[in-house]
Design an enzyme around this catalytic site. Structure first.
Site, PDB file in Angstrom:
ATOM      1  N   GLU A 134       0.744  -1.002   0.118  1.00 24.10           N
ATOM      2  CA  GLU A 134      -0.007   0.098  -0.056  1.00 24.10           C
ATOM      3  C   GLU A 134       1.022   1.234  -0.144  1.00 24.10           C
ATOM      4  O   GLU A 134       0.431   2.381  -0.600  1.00 24.10           O
ATOM      5  CB  GLU A 134      -1.219   0.035   1.057  1.00 24.10           C
ATOM      6  CG  GLU A 134      -1.936  -0.982   1.158  1.00 24.10           C
ATOM      7  CD  GLU A 134      -2.807  -1.446  -0.039  1.00 24.10           C
ATOM      8  OE1 GLU A 134      -2.994  -0.645  -0.973  1.00 24.10           O
ATOM      9  OE2 GLU A 134      -3.419  -2.429  -0.051  1.00 24.10           O
ATOM     10  N   ILE A 135       1.947   1.398   0.678  1.00 23.75           N
ATOM     11  CA  ILE A 135       3.136   2.539   0.848  1.00 23.75           C
ATOM     12  C   ILE A 135       3.482   2.484  -0.573  1.00 23.75           C
ATOM     13  O   ILE A 135       3.717   3.688  -1.330  1.00 23.75           O
ATOM     14  CB  ILE A 135       3.816   2.291   1.711  1.00 23.75           C
ATOM     15  CG1 ILE A 135       3.241   2.735   3.097  1.00 23.75           C
ATOM     16  CG2 ILE A 135       5.050   3.357   1.713  1.00 23.75           C
ATOM     17  CD1 ILE A 135       4.127   2.216   4.338  1.00 23.75           C
TER      18      ILE A 135
END
Length: 169
Positions: A134-135
């Site tokens: 997700e980052i």
């Protein structure tokens, strides 16, 4: 809470770095609630604001019923272990497509909660994979970019074939 439309690969918004959140207000809480509902409807275990076309650094994860949903605002990786693991990944923006991706086995992230308080979390296994995945998305790096060119091209052809099939009369 609203289920929002999900941006589909290869939409160029998925390749744009998201802006940091600066306002910790009801709008942010509403965005987090919408992300959760949208992720559950997809279904998925993680989603970012860019997945719904909002260029803000917000992630919602829901990996199990015991811990429930968690929201990470402005997350970044502070430390990653040298040990690596392989994990099958996919995206709500590319449904039905997944492949093995190599990630760090453990990470420590720093983030803010919905009130703007800075937090830190160490994770391993699936949670560590999700944080990295997700980052990456918040940084404009779609998960298939972590694959070899050959694997990536094969998946893109599969997506193109699937989208042609769904638009046929």
């Amino acid at each position: 809470m609203t289920i929002r439309p999900i941006v589909r690969y290869p939409d160029r918004r998925l390749a744009m770095p998201a802006r940091p959140v600066t306002a910790f207000d009801d709008g942010l809480r509403e965005l987090a609630a919408d992300l959760l509902e949208t992720m559950r409807a997809a279904p998925g275990i993680g989603i970012t604001a860019p997945h719904i076309g909002v260029s803000l650094r917000v992630v919602v994860l829901e990996l199990d019923a015991k811990t429930g949903p968690q929201t990470y605002v402005n997350p970044h990786i502070e430390w990653a272990s040298p040990e690596m693991i392989m994990h099958r990944e996919g995206s709500v923006s590319m449904p039905g497509i997944n492949d093995e991706v190599q990630r760090h086995a453990r990470v420590r992230i720093s983030y803010q909660d919905l009130d703007g308080t800075t937090q830190s979390e160490e994770s391993d296994g699936l949670r560590a994979v999700c944080h990295q995945h997700e980052i990456d998305q918040l940084d404009g790096l779609f998960w298939i970019q972590r694959l070899s060119r050959l694997k990536r091209e094969r998946l893109v052809r599969k997506v193109e074939k699937m989208s042609r099939g769904s638009s046929a009369p």
